[in-house]
Design an enzyme around this catalytic site. Structure first.
Site, PDB file in Angstrom:
ATOM      1  N   GLU A 257      36.283  50.762  52.609  1.00 20.15           N
ATOM      2  CA  GLU A 257      35.620  49.635  51.938  1.00 20.15           C
ATOM      3  C   GLU A 257      36.630  48.512  51.943  1.00 20.15           C
ATOM      4  O   GLU A 257      37.707  48.661  51.390  1.00 20.15           O
ATOM      5  CB  GLU A 257      35.274  49.994  50.492  1.00 20.15           C
ATOM      6  CG  GLU A 257      34.412  51.209  50.308  1.00 20.15           C
ATOM      7  CD  GLU A 257      33.052  51.057  50.929  1.00 20.15           C
ATOM      8  OE1 GLU A 257      32.573  49.920  51.018  1.00 20.15           O
ATOM      9  OE2 GLU A 257      32.486  52.071  51.353  1.00 20.15           O
ATOM     10  N   CYS A 296      35.851  42.983  45.303  1.00 20.74           N
ATOM     11  CA  CYS A 296      35.387  43.108  46.689  1.00 20.74           C
ATOM     12  C   CYS A 296      33.971  42.590  46.835  1.00 20.74           C
ATOM     13  O   CYS A 296      33.549  42.198  47.907  1.00 20.74           O
ATOM     14  CB  CYS A 296      35.443  44.568  47.110  1.00 20.74           C
ATOM     15  SG  CYS A 296      34.558  45.659  45.994  1.00 20.74           S
TER      16      CYS A 296
HETATM   17  P1  NAP Z   1      45.882  46.450  50.726  1.00 20.33           P
HETATM   18  O1  NAP Z   1      47.129  45.689  50.776  1.00 20.33           O
HETATM   19  O2  NAP Z   1      45.229  46.781  51.995  1.00 20.33           O
HETATM   20  O3  NAP Z   1      46.232  47.785  49.937  1.00 20.33           O
HETATM   21  C1  NAP Z   1      45.260  48.724  49.648  1.00 20.33           C
HETATM   22  C2  NAP Z   1      45.912  50.063  49.401  1.00 20.33           C
HETATM   23  O4  NAP Z   1      46.506  50.534  50.613  1.00 20.33           O
HETATM   24  C3  NAP Z   1      47.040  50.016  48.394  1.00 20.33           C
HETATM   25  O5  NAP Z   1      46.993  51.202  47.626  1.00 20.33           O
HETATM   26  C4  NAP Z   1      48.280  49.996  49.258  1.00 20.33           C
HETATM   27  O6  NAP Z   1      49.391  50.517  48.608  1.00 20.33           O
HETATM   28  C5  NAP Z   1      47.841  50.915  50.367  1.00 20.33           C
HETATM   29  N1  NAP Z   1      48.586  50.774  51.593  1.00 20.33           N
HETATM   30  C6  NAP Z   1      49.045  49.645  52.167  1.00 20.33           C
HETATM   31  N2  NAP Z   1      49.645  49.960  53.348  1.00 20.33           N
HETATM   32  C7  NAP Z   1      49.565  51.296  53.482  1.00 20.33           C
HETATM   33  C8  NAP Z   1      50.015  52.218  54.465  1.00 20.33           C
HETATM   34  N3  NAP Z   1      50.662  51.807  55.555  1.00 20.33           N
HETATM   35  N4  NAP Z   1      49.780  53.523  54.291  1.00 20.33           N
HETATM   36  C9  NAP Z   1      49.131  53.967  53.195  1.00 20.33           C
HETATM   37  N5  NAP Z   1      48.681  53.140  52.231  1.00 20.33           N
HETATM   38  C10 NAP Z   1      48.903  51.823  52.367  1.00 20.33           C
HETATM   39  O7  NAP Z   1      44.818  45.743  49.817  1.00 20.33           O
HETATM   40  P2  NAP Z   1      44.998  45.171  48.351  1.00 20.33           P
HETATM   41  O8  NAP Z   1      45.816  43.949  48.457  1.00 20.33           O
HETATM   42  O9  NAP Z   1      45.424  46.220  47.394  1.00 20.33           O
HETATM   43  O10 NAP Z   1      43.507  44.829  47.981  1.00 20.33           O
HETATM   44  C11 NAP Z   1      42.915  43.626  48.311  1.00 20.33           C
HETATM   45  C12 NAP Z   1      41.953  43.819  49.424  1.00 20.33           C
HETATM   46  O11 NAP Z   1      41.127  44.918  49.164  1.00 20.33           O
HETATM   47  C13 NAP Z   1      41.031  42.668  49.576  1.00 20.33           C
HETATM   48  O12 NAP Z   1      41.033  42.290  50.919  1.00 20.33           O
HETATM   49  C14 NAP Z   1      39.669  43.176  49.197  1.00 20.33           C
HETATM   50  O13 NAP Z   1      38.627  42.646  49.934  1.00 20.33           O
HETATM   51  C15 NAP Z   1      39.786  44.615  49.448  1.00 20.33           C
HETATM   52  N6  NAP Z   1      38.934  45.360  48.533  1.00 20.33           N
HETATM   53  C16 NAP Z   1      37.804  45.900  49.023  1.00 20.33           C
HETATM   54  C17 NAP Z   1      36.998  46.619  48.184  1.00 20.33           C
HETATM   55  C18 NAP Z   1      35.737  47.239  48.684  1.00 20.33           C
HETATM   56  O14 NAP Z   1      35.147  48.073  48.022  1.00 20.33           O
HETATM   57  N7  NAP Z   1      35.294  46.869  49.847  1.00 20.33           N
HETATM   58  C19 NAP Z   1      37.345  46.790  46.850  1.00 20.33           C
HETATM   59  C20 NAP Z   1      38.489  46.207  46.395  1.00 20.33           C
HETATM   60  C21 NAP Z   1      39.299  45.499  47.251  1.00 20.33           C
HETATM   61  P3  NAP Z   1      50.528  49.533  47.995  1.00 20.33           P
HETATM   62  O15 NAP Z   1      49.858  48.687  46.997  1.00 20.33           O
HETATM   63  O16 NAP Z   1      51.512  50.463  47.426  1.00 20.33           O
HETATM   64  O17 NAP Z   1      51.039  48.731  49.165  1.00 20.33           O
END
Ligand code: NAP
Length: 679
Positions: A257, A296
């Site tokens: 997502e 999101c």
């Molecule tokens: P993100 O930077 O992609 O991080 C999401 C998760 O992935 C975090 O727990 C992060 O951990 C982890 N992560 C990052 N790199 C990783 C890797 N190489 N291996 C394993 N895990 C890794 O996103 P975010 O900044 O937290 O969230 C914002 C984004 O999420 C927005 O773009 C939004 O659209 C999207 N979002 C989508 C939904 C939906 O349901 N579609 C819901 C909420 C948010 P760390 O924080 O420790 O780096």
């Protein structure tokens, strides 16, 4: 919460030894916790989940797991208050946190009740009915769904530190799959506090849930083809995970997502002064400001008929300027902060990208929106409204997600163009349509449905009770195609099925019954010496059958029934009119008369273990019954199921009604509650 966040692995809390990252409070920038995962052995965590968690969970039925979810939800409900205080540091107001905390707990309750209601008191699901696969009837097929012998890794975004982990955990747990969950670092202190409550509750079997605070290290290297990886976050991280060698090589089930450029569309009929116009403005402002737009599902693209563009912008500006930005702990604050300064910089950069195709008509991305000196170090930002004059020619406004209080207004000329513009988002989680005109609703809904997982149609009738554009609901799909990731995090039983393996079983009908405990036509029956209505739930055997004597259906019966009930439909009362109907040879018996006579034939009237008949399923009238026909019934125990109460169980009976030529005239499943054997 602890100053240094700990992971919960192999039934123990583990503090990182080194490589700590600091997590600042969104309110003032002060360090609120440190995190890391150095020293954690992820291979062992995976093994523990697989061997201890998987074994413990697969020993339980769906109902037993549902009961645990319900108790956990009740426990968290009682203990949730400290989560609110902590979650304020993510920049979220009390109202924002209710969505997260109450929403998360509510999701557990919802899955608990659906699990009890929609899943069997078994460790597997049968997807019947049988398909006959041979002419002789001795080779048939069905499907079973069993928990995969693997684990689920859940990686969450920062914006819902409570709802995020719980909405993924609930369906996995119900399915019997152990979970390793990883919160996003920026708000991990809230998720860690939630995990502490879960551990304290002692409600989950060992190994059912582990949590990693900090980086996931080599975790994914240990996943195999029985495992699932569910991700919420950015498109970039999603790509990395999907293409991780172990994930792609082992066909790990992957659900994502991610970024979504959700739309709100004002219908051509919804001019200023209509309730739909007012509802539209209110919803756009709400979506821009709740959680400071870090949802999101938030509305990012605002499509309006060209004639209303100026009025919409004026109305949005008026409402946005009344939003009080400030300390989320203060009661009258309407919008808190972004989760971190990093997030603020990201939003400012994304606004710059969008602004290359649009003009800012409200707000200033450089401004914090608050002059409170105590909040100087916080990640506050003013809402930003943009207007794109040429949306058909634009690209960035449709694909650039500023994950903050930012939206762009765009005008359309025709409904077809509105659909085309929405589709430029390349697939979204949700869109809202505001109209009271059925033809506008139809053109928009069927035009944009292929690009969305969920659509809200809001008007003066539904507006007041609507749960809102931004709230995914556990019973309905949450997920969307394309850019939104192609996943389905929620969706009632569909999301439980993501964790189960569907297997076709081909065998004789008898073997299928012995495996699935679900009798189907073609399998052997067990002639019952004693009437099955005299047997208690525990004595009844799947396949127990009685065949009744026959009963003649006379014209007097039909007329009596017609006059008694008032159902004097011509097919029962008028020979010439009935004959003119292509389906009837002349006057025929009422279907309900056949049902009533069938009950009269198979019922054993004396007081006994059958406590109540609570319904019929899958009723079909297959052949007309004419005056003079003889009907008889075969009644067979199809399924038995434990009920909520220990005093009785639920029995599903296969009922088939035949005529004198042994042709089936009616078929259905009868549902009864039967007393259990006295202890
Ligand atoms: P993100 O930077 O992609 O991080 C999401 C998760 O992935 C975090 O727990 C992060 O951990 C982890 N992560 C990052 N790199 C990783 C890797 N190489 N291996 C394993 N895990 C890794 O996103 P975010 O900044 O937290 O969230 C914002 C984004 O999420 C927005 O773009 C939004 O659209 C999207 N979002 C989508 C939904 C939906 O349901 N579609 C819901 C909420 C948010 P760390 O924080 O420790 O780096």
């Amino acid at each position: 919460m602890s100053a240094i966040l700990q992971s919960y692995l192999r039934g123990q809390w583990a503090a990182p030894a080194k490589d700590l990252a600091e997590i600042p409070s969104a309110i003032d920038g002060a360090v609120i916790a440190k995190t890391g995962s150095s020293g954690s052995d992820f291979a062992e965590a995976v093994r523990y989940a697989r061997e201890t968690g998987g074994k413990n969970l697969r020993a339980l039925t769906f109902h037993q797991r549902a009961d645990i979810l319900k108790k956990l939800a009740a426990y968290l409900s009682e203990k949730k208050e400290p989560l609110y205080a902590l979650a304020a540091h993510t920049g979220a107001t009390k109202r924002d946190n209710m969505v997260d905390i109450e929403g998360g707990i509510g999701t557990l309750f919802a899955y608990a009740s659906r699990g009890r209601r929609d899943l069997p008191a078994e460790k597997f699901i049968v997807e019947g009915p049988n398909e006959q696969l041979s002419k002789g009837g001795k080779f048939a097929g069905t499907h079973i769904l069993t928990p995969r012998a693997g684990i689920a890794v859940h990686i969450n975004a920062f914006n819902f530190p409570v709802w995020g982990p719980l909405e993924k955990f609930a369906p996995a747990f119900l399915a019997g799959i152990p979970v390793i969950t990883k919160p996003a670092t920026a708000s991990a202190y809230v998720s860690e506090a939630l995990m502490r409550l879960i551990v304290e509750s002692k409600l989950l079997p060992d190994g059912a849930l582990q949590m990693i605070c900090g980086p996931t290290g080599d975790l994914l290297d240990h996943l195999n083809g029985q495992d699932s990886l569910c991700f919420t976050g950015s498109i970039e991280t999603s790509d990395k995970l999907r293409n991780h060698p172990a994930v792609s090589k082992n066909a790990v089930r992957f659900v994502a997502e991610r970024d979504s450029l959700n739309a709100a569309i004002l219908g051509t009929d919804a001019a200023p002064g209509t309730p739909e116009f007012d509802l539209f403005i209110k919803e756009v402002v709400r979506e821009m400001t709740v959680k400071a737009g870090q949802k999101c599902t938030a509305i990012r693209r605002v499509f309006v008929p060209r004639a209303q563009e100026a009025a919409v912008i004026d109305a949005l500006k008026a409402q946005l300027s009344a939003i009080k930005i400030g300390d989320p702990r203060v009661e009258d604050t309407r919008m808190g902060a972004l989760v971190s300064m990093t997030q603020k910089r990201s939003v400012q950069e994304k606004v710059r990208e969008i602004a290359s195709e649009a003009e800012i008509v409200f707000g200033d991305p450089a401004a914090s929106g608050t002059d409170d000196a105590a909040l100087k170090g916080g990640a506050f930002i003013s809402p930003v409204l943009l207007r794109c004059a040429k949306p058909m020619d634009a690209k960035r406004v449709h694909v650039t997600e500023a994950f903050g209080p930012v939206a762009t207004v765009m005008a359309y000329d025709t409904l077809e163009q509105a659909v085309e513009l929405v589709a430029k988002g390349e697939g979204s989680l949700v869109a809202s349509v505001f109209t009271y005109d059925p033809s506008v609703a139809s053109a928009l809904v069927f035009g944009i449905a292929p690009y969305h997982g969920r659509l809200l149609v809001i008007d003066r009738d539904s507006g007041k009770e609507s749960t809102g554009h931004g709230s995914p609901l556990p019973y309905l799909v949450h997920g969307g195609p394309g850019r939104a990731g192609g996943g389905e995090e929620l969706g009632g039983m569909r999301s439980v099925h993501h964790y189960l393996q569907r297997t076709a079983i081909q065998a004789s009908p008898d073997r299928i019954v012995s495996l699935t405990k679900d009798w189907s036509k073609g399998a052997a029956t067990v002639p019952s010496q004693e009437h099955p209505f005299r047997k208690d739930f525990d004595t009844l055997v799947i396949g127990d059958t009685i065949e009744t004597a026959a009963r003649k259906v006379s014209l007097e019966d039909i007329e009596h029934f017609a006059n008694f009930t008032g159902d004097t439909f011509y097919a029962h009362m008028d020979e010439a009119a009935a004959k003119a109907n292509p389906f009837f040879p002349g006057r025929v018996a009422h279907g309900y008369l056949i049902l009533s006579f069938a009950a009269g034939l198979f019922v054993e009237p004396a007081p006994g273990p059958v406590l109540a008949n609570y319904g019929l399923d899958n009723l079909r009238f297959l052949k007309p019954v004419s005056p003079g026909d003889d009907i008889r019934v075969r009644l067979t125990v199809k399924q038995k199921q434990d009920a909520r109460k220990p005093e009785y169980g639920e029995v599903r009976w296969d009922v088939e009604v035949f005529n004198q030529d042994s042709e089936t005239v009616a078929r259905y499943e009868l549902l009864t509650m039967n007393a259990r054997r006295a202890a």
